[in-house]
Write a protein that holds these residues in place. Structure first.
Motif, PDB file in Angstrom:
ATOM      1  N   GLN A 170       0.933  -1.082   0.101  1.00 58.53           N
ATOM      2  CA  GLN A 170      -0.017   0.175  -0.071  1.00 58.53           C
ATOM      3  C   GLN A 170       0.919   1.234   0.009  1.00 58.53           C
ATOM      4  OE1 GLN A 170      -1.814  -1.288   3.658  1.00 58.53           O
ATOM      5  NE2 GLN A 170      -3.951  -0.797   2.745  1.00 58.53           N
ATOM      6  N   VAL A 171       0.366   2.421  -0.354  1.00 61.00           N
ATOM      7  CA  VAL A 171       0.793   3.741  -0.313  1.00 61.00           C
ATOM      8  C   VAL A 171      -0.115   4.736   0.362  1.00 61.00           C
ATOM      9  CG1 VAL A 171       1.800   5.652  -1.701  1.00 61.00           C
ATOM     10  CG2 VAL A 171       2.279   3.215  -2.366  1.00 61.00           C
ATOM     11  N   TYR A 172       0.336   5.504   1.230  1.00 61.66           N
ATOM     12  CA  TYR A 172      -0.373   6.313   1.912  1.00 61.66           C
ATOM     13  C   TYR A 172       0.087   7.990   1.570  1.00 61.66           C
ATOM     14  CZ  TYR A 172      -2.832   9.485   5.204  1.00 61.66           C
ATOM     15  OH  TYR A 172      -3.416  10.352   5.896  1.00 61.66           O
ATOM     16  N   LEU A 173      -0.687   9.033   1.215  1.00 61.18           N
ATOM     17  CA  LEU A 173      -0.241  10.023   0.664  1.00 61.18           C
ATOM     18  C   LEU A 173      -0.751  11.309   1.482  1.00 61.18           C
ATOM     19  CD1 LEU A 173      -0.724   9.825  -3.191  1.00 61.18           C
ATOM     20  CD2 LEU A 173       1.193   9.355  -1.923  1.00 61.18           C
ATOM     21  N   SER A 174      -0.326  12.001   2.180  1.00 62.72           N
ATOM     22  CA  SER A 174      -0.522  12.906   3.149  1.00 62.72           C
ATOM     23  C   SER A 174      -1.407  14.304   2.251  1.00 62.72           C
ATOM     24  CB  SER A 174       0.400  13.735   3.805  1.00 62.72           C
ATOM     25  OG  SER A 174       1.503  14.455   3.357  1.00 62.72           O
ATOM     26  N   GLN A 175      -2.432  14.600   2.652  1.00 61.78           N
ATOM     27  CA  GLN A 175      -3.063  15.441   2.018  1.00 61.78           C
ATOM     28  C   GLN A 175      -3.551  16.633   2.935  1.00 61.78           C
ATOM     29  OE1 GLN A 175      -5.606  13.290  -0.090  1.00 61.78           O
ATOM     30  NE2 GLN A 175      -4.228  12.425  -1.590  1.00 61.78           N
ATOM     31  N   HIS A 176      -3.221  17.521   3.498  1.00 61.19           N
ATOM     32  CA  HIS A 176      -3.778  18.588   4.391  1.00 61.19           C
ATOM     33  C   HIS A 176      -3.895  17.905   5.781  1.00 61.19           C
ATOM     34  CE1 HIS A 176      -4.138  21.480   0.987  1.00 61.19           C
ATOM     35  NE2 HIS A 176      -4.959  20.707   0.532  1.00 61.19           N
ATOM     36  N   ALA A 177      -5.020  17.740   6.361  1.00 56.28           N
ATOM     37  CA  ALA A 177      -5.381  17.381   7.637  1.00 56.28           C
ATOM     38  C   ALA A 177      -5.603  15.644   7.456  1.00 56.28           C
ATOM     39  CB  ALA A 177      -6.258  17.923   8.498  1.00 56.28           C
ATOM     40  N   ASP A 178      -5.708  15.381   6.305  1.00 54.85           N
ATOM     41  CA  ASP A 178      -6.060  13.880   5.938  1.00 54.85           C
ATOM     42  C   ASP A 178      -5.141  13.244   4.960  1.00 54.85           C
ATOM     43  OD1 ASP A 178      -7.736  11.902   5.844  1.00 54.85           O
ATOM     44  OD2 ASP A 178      -9.561  12.954   5.255  1.00 54.85           O
ATOM     45  N   GLY A 179      -5.610  12.316   4.284  1.00 55.13           N
ATOM     46  CA  GLY A 179      -4.697  11.734   3.163  1.00 55.13           C
ATOM     47  C   GLY A 179      -5.460  10.512   2.591  1.00 55.13           C
ATOM     48  N   ALA A 180      -4.745   9.913   1.626  1.00 52.00           N
ATOM     49  CA  ALA A 180      -5.317   8.845   0.805  1.00 52.00           C
ATOM     50  C   ALA A 180      -4.379   7.599   0.917  1.00 52.00           C
ATOM     51  CB  ALA A 180      -5.644   9.656  -0.651  1.00 52.00           C
ATOM     52  N   ALA A 181      -5.109   6.468   1.215  1.00 47.39           N
ATOM     53  CA  ALA A 181      -4.614   5.064   0.910  1.00 47.39           C
ATOM     54  C   ALA A 181      -4.845   4.407  -0.441  1.00 47.39           C
ATOM     55  CB  ALA A 181      -4.779   4.200   2.172  1.00 47.39           C
ATOM     56  N   LEU A 182      -3.907   4.042  -0.912  1.00 43.90           N
ATOM     57  CA  LEU A 182      -4.023   3.227  -2.149  1.00 43.90           C
ATOM     58  C   LEU A 182      -3.160   1.973  -2.140  1.00 43.90           C
ATOM     59  CD1 LEU A 182      -3.106   6.488  -2.890  1.00 43.90           C
ATOM     60  CD2 LEU A 182      -4.378   5.836  -4.922  1.00 43.90           C
ATOM     61  N   ALA A 183      -3.882   0.779  -2.927  1.00 46.02           N
ATOM     62  CA  ALA A 183      -3.205  -0.405  -3.015  1.00 46.02           C
ATOM     63  C   ALA A 183      -1.837  -0.126  -4.138  1.00 46.02           C
ATOM     64  CB  ALA A 183      -4.115  -1.268  -3.793  1.00 46.02           C
ATOM     65  N   VAL A 191      10.245   2.200 -12.376  1.00 50.44           N
ATOM     66  CA  VAL A 191      10.809   0.935 -11.706  1.00 50.44           C
ATOM     67  C   VAL A 191      10.030   0.669 -10.560  1.00 50.44           C
ATOM     68  CG1 VAL A 191      12.923  -0.012 -11.462  1.00 50.44           C
ATOM     69  CG2 VAL A 191      12.938   1.907 -12.789  1.00 50.44           C
ATOM     70  N   CYS A 192      10.741   0.745  -9.354  1.00 52.00           N
ATOM     71  CA  CYS A 192      10.111   0.422  -8.375  1.00 52.00           C
ATOM     72  C   CYS A 192       9.540   1.630  -7.292  1.00 52.00           C
ATOM     73  CB  CYS A 192      10.994  -0.549  -7.201  1.00 52.00           C
ATOM     74  SG  CYS A 192      12.557   0.214  -7.041  1.00 52.00           S
ATOM     75  N   HIS A 193       9.982   2.779  -7.939  1.00 52.15           N
ATOM     76  CA  HIS A 193       9.556   4.022  -6.983  1.00 52.15           C
ATOM     77  C   HIS A 193       7.868   4.648  -7.356  1.00 52.15           C
ATOM     78  CE1 HIS A 193      13.712   4.364  -6.145  1.00 52.15           C
ATOM     79  NE2 HIS A 193      14.263   4.120  -7.607  1.00 52.15           N
ATOM     80  N   PRO A 194       7.274   4.647  -6.424  1.00 55.71           N
ATOM     81  CA  PRO A 194       5.913   5.332  -6.715  1.00 55.71           C
ATOM     82  C   PRO A 194       6.041   6.803  -7.108  1.00 55.71           C
ATOM     83  CG  PRO A 194       6.208   5.091  -4.280  1.00 55.71           C
ATOM     84  CD  PRO A 194       7.483   4.479  -4.752  1.00 55.71           C
ATOM     85  N   VAL A 195       5.284   7.277  -8.053  1.00 58.82           N
ATOM     86  CA  VAL A 195       5.262   8.461  -8.611  1.00 58.82           C
ATOM     87  C   VAL A 195       3.889   9.144  -7.871  1.00 58.82           C
ATOM     88  CG1 VAL A 195       4.818   9.943 -10.818  1.00 58.82           C
ATOM     89  CG2 VAL A 195       6.122   7.676 -10.665  1.00 58.82           C
ATOM     90  N   VAL A 196       4.286  10.262  -7.348  1.00 62.79           N
ATOM     91  CA  VAL A 196       3.303  11.229  -6.769  1.00 62.79           C
ATOM     92  C   VAL A 196       3.338  12.633  -7.286  1.00 62.79           C
ATOM     93  CG1 VAL A 196       3.398   9.769  -4.902  1.00 62.79           C
ATOM     94  CG2 VAL A 196       4.752  11.852  -4.634  1.00 62.79           C
ATOM     95  N   TYR A 197       2.326  13.473  -6.917  1.00 64.09           N
ATOM     96  CA  TYR A 197       2.184  14.916  -7.611  1.00 64.09           C
ATOM     97  C   TYR A 197       2.055  15.816  -6.307  1.00 64.09           C
ATOM     98  CZ  TYR A 197       2.224  12.690 -12.147  1.00 64.09           C
ATOM     99  OH  TYR A 197       2.600  11.985 -13.221  1.00 64.09           O
ATOM    100  N   SER A 198       2.907  16.798  -6.220  1.00 58.61           N
ATOM    101  CA  SER A 198       2.633  17.853  -5.113  1.00 58.61           C
ATOM    102  C   SER A 198       1.847  19.080  -5.707  1.00 58.61           C
ATOM    103  CB  SER A 198       4.085  18.393  -4.656  1.00 58.61           C
ATOM    104  OG  SER A 198       4.079  19.292  -3.933  1.00 58.61           O
ATOM    105  N   ALA A 199       0.827  19.339  -4.984  1.00 59.18           N
ATOM    106  CA  ALA A 199      -0.063  20.364  -5.378  1.00 59.18           C
ATOM    107  C   ALA A 199       0.603  21.578  -5.237  1.00 59.18           C
ATOM    108  CB  ALA A 199      -1.371  20.329  -4.581  1.00 59.18           C
ATOM    109  N   SER A 200       0.359  22.719  -6.107  1.00 62.00           N
ATOM    110  CA  SER A 200       0.827  23.961  -6.387  1.00 62.00           C
ATOM    111  C   SER A 200       0.478  24.759  -4.949  1.00 62.00           C
ATOM    112  CB  SER A 200       0.428  24.665  -7.577  1.00 62.00           C
ATOM    113  OG  SER A 200       0.908  25.937  -7.474  1.00 62.00           O
ATOM    114  N   GLY A 201       1.543  25.259  -4.436  1.00 60.65           N
ATOM    115  CA  GLY A 201       1.539  25.962  -3.069  1.00 60.65           C
ATOM    116  C   GLY A 201       1.162  25.147  -2.029  1.00 60.65           C
ATOM    117  N   SER A 202       0.522  24.135  -2.051  1.00 58.85           N
ATOM    118  CA  SER A 202      -0.075  23.629  -0.869  1.00 58.85           C
ATOM    119  C   SER A 202       0.682  22.277  -0.433  1.00 58.85           C
ATOM    120  CB  SER A 202      -1.424  22.994  -0.554  1.00 58.85           C
ATOM    121  OG  SER A 202      -1.874  22.018  -1.463  1.00 58.85           O
ATOM    122  N   HIS A 203       1.401  21.941  -1.555  1.00 58.12           N
ATOM    123  CA  HIS A 203       2.250  20.741  -1.434  1.00 58.12           C
ATOM    124  C   HIS A 203       1.320  19.334  -0.917  1.00 58.12           C
ATOM    125  CE1 HIS A 203       4.751  24.133  -0.412  1.00 58.12           C
ATOM    126  NE2 HIS A 203       5.097  24.099  -1.871  1.00 58.12           N
ATOM    127  N   ALA A 204       0.081  19.234  -0.963  1.00 53.29           N
ATOM    128  CA  ALA A 204      -0.691  18.081  -0.429  1.00 53.29           C
ATOM    129  C   ALA A 204      -0.227  17.178  -1.841  1.00 53.29           C
ATOM    130  CB  ALA A 204      -2.140  18.279  -0.635  1.00 53.29           C
TER     131      ALA A 204
END
Length: 297
Positions: A170-183, A191-204
């Protein structure tokens, strides 16, 4: 967190003293799965490097990540009398107003940025690899002729959960006071590195580019915007730490600012590197928020 898929159950046992132990339930009489040998420090470093994320910083991002060491000369540590003398951080230079973003340090410094990678053992033989990134400033959203939610000091994190065989689930991504868990299988990877996107300004952090609504009030709503601007390969900028042992891995040392006796002044109390830090960022002013970092490992 989501339950693991397949025939590995976290809660298949009936003994309340062993709730959460990982056991195989493939046969009519479940048998415990023999625990693998404890990973060596070298193995921990290998796993932390293998699964460190690729972070896409947004196009036109004005507030880049930085290392805490780079940010410390712009900050001061102080014992907050309103919080039992626990040590907080604040900017050395005052903010002009709660929405001010004009301090030079707020731009960050990607060249110095580190991913603070923690090896964290969990119940049932599971392990969390928690990758923290620090931004000197979080820019809020425009609303009602002001900016809501800006704050000094912004920690975001990606967690990769490994099963007892050290396979990611699983992977968990922080988002403000919450977050999201994904399989694990639902996350983009290079390769083996998860790819994530940082929101402009807030960095969620989100799993794909696009627009994400994270607040929807009666009179106002807020949306994060993610795009593929600057790619940051964090496995080339890691500081690796063993959370349970409270020590560094490889050449890295356990930092004093990670200690938890938050009233300890240290040899130079005003120096952020001198001792524990309970709150990262200036106190609340108006609608601006300080960053309250309370992380459960």
């Amino acid at each position: 967190w989501m339950q693991p898929t397949g025939n590995l159950s976290l809660f298949a046992g009936t003994d309340p003293n062993h709730a959460g132990a990982a056991i195989w339930d493939a046969g009519p009489v479940p048998q415990p799965n023999p625990p693998p040998p404890a990973p060596t420090p070298t193995k921990k470093l290998q796993q932390l490097s293998c699964f460190a994320p690729l972070v896409w910083l947004a196009q036109g991002e004005e507030y880049m990540p930085c290392s805490v060491d780079w940010s410390f000369p712009f900050l001061e540590r102080y014992a907050n009398p309103d919080d039992g003398g626990r040590y907080w951080l604040r900017t050395k230079l005052p903010l002009a107003d709660p929405s001010s973003d004009d301090l030079p340090s707020f731009a960050g410094n990607l060249a110095s940025a580190k991913i603070y990678a923690f090896w964290v053992p969990k119940d049932g033989g599971y392990t969390d690899l928690i990758y923290f990134v620090y931004f000197g400033y979080d820019r809020g959203k425009p609303a009602a002729n002001t900016i809501w939610g800006s704050h000094v000091g912004d920690w975001e994190h990606v967690t990769v959960r490994l099963d007892p065989a050290l396979v990611p689930t699983q992977v968990y991504l922080s988002q403000h006071a919450d977050g999201a868990a994904l399989a694990w299988g639902d996350v983009q990877k290079t390769v083996c590195h998860p790819v994530v996107y940082s929101a402009s300004g807030s960095h969620a952090l989100y799993p794909a580019p696009g627009n994400y609504k994270y607040a929807n009030y009666v009179i106002i709503s807020f949306t994060d915007n993610c795009s593929a601007g600057t790619a940051w390969n964090t496995w080339g900028a890691m500081e690796c730490l063993d959370y349970a042992a409270r020590q560094g891995l490889g050449p890295d040392a356990w930092p004093r600012w990670m200690d938890t006796d938050y009233t300890t002044p240290g040899p130079n109390p005003a120096d952020p590197a001198s001792g524990p830090i309970y709150r990262w960022g200036n106190q609340k002013q108006g609608w601006a928020l300080w960053a309250a970092i309370t992380v459960v490992f």
